[in-house]
Structure formats: structure tokens, C-alpha cells
Design a protein around this motif. Structure first.
Motif, PDB file in Angstrom:
ATOM      1  N   THR A  67      -7.610   6.929  -1.387  1.00  0.00           N
ATOM      2  CA  THR A  67      -7.077   5.982  -2.367  1.00  0.00           C
ATOM      3  C   THR A  67      -6.633   6.719  -3.627  1.00  0.00           C
ATOM      4  OG1 THR A  67      -9.298   5.619  -3.251  1.00  0.00           O
ATOM      5  CG2 THR A  67      -8.535   4.131  -1.505  1.00  0.00           C
ATOM      6  N   THR A  68      -5.781   6.047  -4.394  1.00  0.00           N
ATOM      7  CA  THR A  68      -5.300   6.630  -5.645  1.00  0.00           C
ATOM      8  C   THR A  68      -6.378   6.502  -6.719  1.00  0.00           C
ATOM      9  OG1 THR A  68      -4.284   4.512  -6.216  1.00  0.00           O
ATOM     10  CG2 THR A  68      -2.901   6.134  -5.108  1.00  0.00           C
TER      11      THR A  68
ATOM     12  N   GLU B 287      -4.466   0.357  -7.045  1.00  0.00           N
ATOM     13  CA  GLU B 287      -3.097   0.279  -6.556  1.00  0.00           C
ATOM     14  C   GLU B 287      -2.262  -0.729  -7.328  1.00  0.00           C
ATOM     15  OE1 GLU B 287      -2.451  -0.119  -2.404  1.00  0.00           O
ATOM     16  OE2 GLU B 287      -3.974   1.346  -1.865  1.00  0.00           O
TER      17      GLU B 287
ATOM     18  N   LYS C  51       0.846  -1.187   0.000  1.00  0.00           N
ATOM     19  CA  LYS C  51       0.000   0.000   0.000  1.00  0.00           C
ATOM     20  C   LYS C  51       0.877   1.229   0.000  1.00  0.00           C
ATOM     21  CE  LYS C  51      -3.873   2.199   2.347  1.00  0.00           C
ATOM     22  NZ  LYS C  51      -4.619   2.325   1.123  1.00  0.00           N
ATOM     23  N   LYS C  52       0.720   2.029  -1.004  1.00  0.00           N
ATOM     24  CA  LYS C  52       1.569   3.195  -1.161  1.00  0.00           C
ATOM     25  C   LYS C  52       0.960   4.448  -0.531  1.00  0.00           C
ATOM     26  CE  LYS C  52       4.745   2.951  -3.080  1.00  0.00           C
ATOM     27  NZ  LYS C  52       6.057   2.538  -2.582  1.00  0.00           N
ATOM     28  N   SER C  53      -0.329   4.544  -0.527  1.00  0.00           N
ATOM     29  CA  SER C  53      -0.955   5.778  -0.079  1.00  0.00           C
ATOM     30  C   SER C  53      -1.351   5.713   1.383  1.00  0.00           C
ATOM     31  CB  SER C  53      -2.194   6.063  -0.930  1.00  0.00           C
ATOM     32  OG  SER C  53      -3.123   5.015  -0.797  1.00  0.00           O
TER      33      SER C  53
ATOM     34  N   TYR D 251       1.096   0.254  -9.341  1.00  0.00           N
ATOM     35  CA  TYR D 251       2.365  -0.389  -8.972  1.00  0.00           C
ATOM     36  C   TYR D 251       2.986  -1.080 -10.188  1.00  0.00           C
ATOM     37  CZ  TYR D 251       5.783  -3.253  -6.557  1.00  0.00           C
ATOM     38  OH  TYR D 251       6.960  -3.838  -6.149  1.00  0.00           O
TER      39      TYR D 251
END
Length: 283
Positions: A66-67, A71, A60-62, A75
Motif C-alpha cells: 500500500t501507499t 489511497e 486502486k493505483k498500487s 488520489y
């Protein structure tokens, strides 16, 4: 009855998220096995394996909302961008945003993007989330890129070199082993900046060596001795003012001119006969 509750200590992993991403990138690019990446990056094998297979979800980047893109899609895009930059096909900022726009259109995704194409704000966030940077690439001719990355070409070259040195009995005579090659300075280098992984060099393959070049032919032997070089300028004729001052040039430097500044058969033949052979000596 009195119950005692023991508060469990949360053990933090001894690897960073950046290191985990890099290990997964190596695995997906097939430059490392899961086992090898586990040892090199000191990340548990089970963690890498589950992340690679997708059985434990994606990284999970955020932190927060959410983006726009899913995701896993974002990615995958980031990993692909890094791989392309590594192998000489780096994408520019504009190319990445246009690629996302095509994905959004093909998959009929509802996004806040204008006309389905992301803007600068999205790109800056994407770059930050996936540790990307924008740099000016080194222009690289396709044939050179292929030669240095193809193991079959590399192994074949060294096998041939081994046989040649053995057949000519040159292994113990480094003073008789000479290497000659040409290089060039391009006056028209690539100016497009590309996106790649932070801390790693990037290159962008071009089809030719450039529009205008000054060519250099250099030769040296295995003990470091050199012979006079050849410098080829772009032009119909060679002008005296193009020569280096006598007290600064390499003794015996040869000069020539060609319409595009590139090597031509006649120029190389003259250099080979009049400069190279005499400089090598009788032995």
C-alpha cells in the motif's frame, strides 16, 4: 447426480483506467456532468456515478504494498494538482512535497518520511501512479487568465461587439474593422517547472508581465491588412542600431523607448496620431 460447472467468461471493460480518471476529473471539476462524461468517454453511467459518489470504492493505483498516504488522500491530491495546473496555478515538485508534509504533520500520521516530508522516491512513485509529468509552464498574467476563463467576461465582450458592429453598420465592411493590441517578449520568463497531467499544457500565473520587456503594438483589419507596428525598447533613448535593417523591417515601422520597455501614454498618443491614423486612410 452429475453437476456441470460452467466457467464464466470475464468481460474486460472497453475503457482504460486513464480514461476513467480523466472522466472523473472532469466531473469533480464541474466541467462535465456524469451523463455527459459517460457519453464522451464511453464509460457506463453507473460506473462513473458510483466512482464519483464513492459507493464502489476508490480506484486502486498500487499493485503490491500500500501507499504511505491513504489511497483516497493521494488520489484527491493528484486530482487537485491536475486542476490547479489546468487553471494556471500549477505546483512545483517542492511545493507538492511540502504540502504533503503539512498534511502529515497536521494529522499526526506515522510515515517513513524524514521529518514528515516525503522525498524524491515518494514523488517519483506518486507521479507515475497518477500519470503526472513535470514541464516548464507558460508564464501567464493573472488578468489574462481570468479574462479567457471567465464566461461572464467573454459573453459580455461579444455582446458589446455585436452591438457596436450593428450600431456602426460595419458587419458587411470587414476592411473597416480593425484590431489593435500590444504584446511583449519578456527577458525574464518564469523558470519554475510545475506538475500537471500528461499530455496537457500547463501554465503558472504571474502577477506582472515580467521584469524586462520589449513591447510590440500591432494592428490588422478583418481582411488581413496590416499597418506599421510600434516597437518599444527599454531605455532612456532610442538608438539607431536598435532599428531593423531597412530591407528587412516592415515599411514604416515606428520605434520608441521607455524606462521599463512598457507602453506609456505619450508614446501611444504619438503612434496613434503619426502612424495609425494616416495608415488607416480617410474611409
Amino acid at each position: 447426480m452429475v453437476r456441470h460447472y460452467v466457467k464464466k467468461k470475464i468481460v474486460e471493460p472497453n475503457y482504460t483506467e486513464e480514461k476513467l480518471e480523466r472522466a472523473l476529473s472532469e466531473i469533480r471539476a464541474h466541467t462535465m456532468t456524469v451523463n455527459r462524461a459517460s457519453k464522451v468517454y464511453k464509460i457506463p453511467f453507473s460506473t462513473l456515478y458510483c466512482r464519483y459518489k464513492g459507493t464502489r470504492g476508490l480506484i486502486k493505483k498500487s499493485k503490491g504494498r500500500t501507499t504511505v498516504l491513504p489511497e483516497n488522500i493521494e488520489y484527491t491530491l493528484a486530482t487537485s494538482v491536475k486542476t490547479l495546473a489546468k487553471w494556471g496555478f500549477g505546483l512545483s515538485r517542492k511545493e507538492i512535497m511540502e504540502l504533503v508534509g503539512q498534511y502529515v504533520k497536521i494529522n499526526n500520521l506515522k510515515t517513513p518520511f524524514k521529518d514528515g516530508v516525503p522525498g524524491e522516491d515518494w514523488f517519483l512513485g506518486f507521479k507515475r501512479r497518477h500519470l503526472l509529468s513535470i514541464r516548464k509552464p507558460e508564464p501567464l498574467e493573472y488578468s489574462r487568465k481570468k479574462a479567457v476563463t471567465d464566461p461572464f467576461i467573454n459573453f459580455g465582450y461579444f455582446d458589446l461587439l455585436e452591438r457596436t458592429l450593428t450600431d456602426l453598420k460595419l458587419k458587411d465592411k470587414p476592411q473597416n474593422i480593425w484590431n489593435l493590441d500590444e504584446s511583449s517578449l519578456s527577458i525574464d520568463p518564469a523558470r519554475t517547472k510545475v506538475v500537471g497531467e500528461k499530455g496537457r499544457s500547463v501554465s503558472r500565473v504571474i502577477s506582472t508581465t515580467g521584469k524586462e520587456n520589449t513591447t510590440f503594438v500591432l494592428a490588422a483589419n478583418a481582411v488581413g491588412h496590416r499597418i506599421p507596428p510600434l516597437i518599444i525598447f527599454k531605455g532612456k533613448n532610442m538608438w539607431d542600431q536598435w532599428r531593423a535593417p531597412t530591407d528587412k523591417e516592415f515599411p514604416g515601422t515606428a520605434y520608441a523607448a521607455s524606462p521599463n520597455g512598457w507602453m506609456e501614454t505619450e508614446i501611444f498618443t504619438n503612434y496613434f496620431k503619426k502612424t495609425l491614423i494616416p495608415a488607416l486612410g480617410s474611409e
